[in-house]
Write an enzyme that holds these catalytic residues in place. Structure first.
Site, mmCIF file in Angstrom:
data_model
loop_
_atom_site.group_PDB
_atom_site.id
_atom_site.type_symbol
_atom_site.label_atom_id
_atom_site.label_comp_id
_atom_site.label_asym_id
_atom_site.label_seq_id
_atom_site.Cartn_x
_atom_site.Cartn_y
_atom_site.Cartn_z
ATOM 1 N N GLU A 37 1.013 -0.949 -0.203
ATOM 2 C CA GLU A 37 0.244 -0.149 -0.303
ATOM 3 C C GLU A 37 0.313 0.990 -0.212
ATOM 4 O OE1 GLU A 37 -4.414 -1.736 2.288
ATOM 5 O OE2 GLU A 37 -2.156 -0.584 3.375
HETATM 6 C C1 TNX Z 1 -4.530 -4.203 4.694
HETATM 7 S S1 TNX Z 1 -3.358 -5.802 3.499
HETATM 8 C C2 TNX Z 1 -3.248 -3.554 4.971
HETATM 9 C C3 TNX Z 1 -3.297 -2.887 6.388
HETATM 10 C C4 TNX Z 1 -4.560 -2.983 7.030
HETATM 11 C C5 TNX Z 1 -6.045 -3.716 6.707
HETATM 12 C C6 TNX Z 1 -6.950 -3.459 7.641
HETATM 13 C C7 TNX Z 1 -1.907 -4.933 3.636
HETATM 14 C C8 TNX Z 1 -1.063 -5.063 3.585
HETATM 15 N N1 TNX Z 1 -2.457 -3.344 4.535
HETATM 16 O O1 TNX Z 1 -2.125 -1.833 6.533
HETATM 17 O O2 TNX Z 1 -4.283 -2.394 8.779
HETATM 18 O O3 TNX Z 1 -5.722 -3.634 5.229
HETATM 19 O O4 TNX Z 1 -7.622 -5.012 7.677
#
Ligand code: TNX
Length: 470
Positions: A278
């Protein structure tokens, strides 16, 4: 009939029962024997009722557990295998006897067992909410019941930096006082972190530390503003994707080098996780530049690196870097290509599909805690009915290192809240990670789950309500 989760590879019942009483003794491999003695309230002896013998395993990582009319014998080629046989034994006992034997009837049986995958993990996000050493130890005990052997700690994020780094001391000052909801945060000193690593090892669990880079770094930049190209403030919300490091600054790579060196020193296990997910505020060019440079630095400390699947956007990963897939059971845009990129660069894959393994997603619409984004809610049946080798074409058992279930902690301020979201859903993921590939019969599983839920109750592990029966 088997009552055990994860379901063992083979079980042959002999008919009849063996009665274990409080005068029974435990012996054999000393670490496992003394653990079982502690858990069940039994003394150790050289001519024991329950023997943990180092010898042969049915397959790597496996064990045999035999209950006869005269006693109990586990055999495995490693102490870890014996420890996992001990978890099978704990589950065969009536739940009322789980933390101290008075008198327990056990079936005469022979169980031959081994895992499908070498890496069976859970992840705990200690950044969005911080959990102290005792909480993490309890969580380690909880997940050991299901024969998991890795605990991934998500140590840093926008809301907090949770691990002492001597060469950058502000990280655990300004960077650690925050958490979601504003309750104050916290961090592990190096000594506390070592204690967690040691405790996990006593449960045959390897700690996998994650420093999430280059996104999810707001707390680091609060501590050291020169790490960011833009001004930052402390953050206690739950948005993702807004932070990034100063990608073209040498200071950033001095920071990465120091942090990874100190973390590697704290880590006897083989893996370091560098995040990479992300990074929505980092351009594609900058992301690839950062990943190439940061992973090259990290690789000098002798560990195998792990990254969330977006890290596969880089085609210059150190050989053998492991990808952690977090898209859905039907891959979203780019996820399959990025995941295959790790395999093309000599790595393997850990599967954490968000729509079935994310333990912070609501069970149903009425669950008070939890998020709902990943095709949620995620029922226990949803978490059980999938196969890790049927998600990304080209990624089958041979490319898979294993399976991991993450708990992101935005909505779970206490470890009891964590347990509620994790149990019993983690049992589904543990069975997928350990037991032979499907077909999976959810009705049969849910009968075993009823008994497992009784065991959770007896052990004081908070959990979501039972899902069948009364
Ligand atoms: C996605 S999937 C994230 C996290 C969040 C989460 C909440 C991923 C690698 N990162 O930063 O906490 O969703 O479900």
């Amino acid at each position: 009939m088997t009552t055990v989760i994860p379901a063992p590879v083979s079980r042959v019942d002999g008919g009849g029962a063996f009665t274990l009483t409080s005068t029974a003794t435990v012996g054999g491999e000393s670490a496992v024997a003394s653990y079982v003695g502690d858990v069940l309230g039994l003394s150790t002896s050289d001519a024991p009722t329950i023997e943990f013998a180092l010898g042969a395993s049915p397959a790597p990582g496996g064990c045999t557990l035999e209950i006869t009319s005269t006693g109990i014998r586990a055999e495995a080629d490693t102490a870890a295998g014996l420890f996992h046989a001990a978890q099978t034994l704990r589950q065969l006992l009536p739940p009322s006897q789980a933390s101290g034997i008075t008198s327990a009837e056990l079936p005469i049986t022979r169980i031959g067992d081994y895992p499908r995958f070498a890496y069976r993990g859970a992840m705990l996000d200690v950044a969005r909410h911080f959990f102290g050493v005792d909480d993490v130890k309890k969580y380690i005990d909880d997940i050991a019941l299901l024969k998991l052997n890795h605990l991934h700690l998500h140590l840093t994020d926008d809301q907090g930096w949770r691990i002492q780094i001597d060469s950058w001391p502000e990280l655990t000052k300004a960077g650690a006082t925050t958490e979601v909801g504003g309750r104050g945060g916290g961090f592990y000193t190096k000594e506390q972190y070592r204690e967690i690593v040691r405790y996990a090892a006593s449960r045959f669990i390897t700690i996998v530390p994650e420093i999430d880079l280059p996104g999810h770094t707001n707390a680091a930049s609060v501590a050291y503003p020169e790490l960011s190209d833009i001004p930052v403030e402390q953050y206690e919300g739950i948005e993702v994707g807004f932070s990034s490091l100063a990608i073209r600054s040498d200071t950033t790579y001095r920071f990465v080098d120091d942090v990874i060196r100190e973390l590697a020193e704290l880590t006897p296990g083989p893996y370091l996780h560098l995040g990479g997910d992300e990074s929505l505020s980092t351009t594609d060019d900058d992301f690839r530049y950062f990943i190439q440079r940061a992973t090259a630095i990290a690789a000098t400390y002798g560990k195998t690196l792990i990254g969330w699947h977006e890290m596969g956007r880089s085609t210059a990963l150190p050989a053998g870097t492991i990808g952690q897939y977090w898209s859905f059971t039907t891959p979203q845009e780019g996820a399959a290509v990025h995941t295959l990129s790790f395999v093309e660069q000599g790595g393997t894959i850990i599967m954490s599909p968000a729509d079935v393994t994310y333990l912070d997603i609501k069970y149903d619409a009425s669950t008070e805690m939890g998020l709902a984004w990943a095709n949620g809610p995620t029922s226990i049946a949803d978490s059980y009915e999938w196969d890790p080798a049927a998600i990304v074409p080209g990624i089958g058992d041979d490319q898979l290192l294993g399976v991991e279930a993450p708990l992101w902690s935005e909505t779970t301020p206490t470890i009891r809240d964590v347990e509620y979201m994790v149990f019993p859903r983690l049992a589904s993921v543990a069975e997928i990670a350990w037991s032979p590939a499907g077909p999976r019969d959810f009705d049969e599983f849910s009968r075993r789950l009823d008994r497992f839920v009784d065991l959770l109750g007896a052990l004081g592990i908070n959990h979501y309500l039972r899902i069948s029966g009364t």
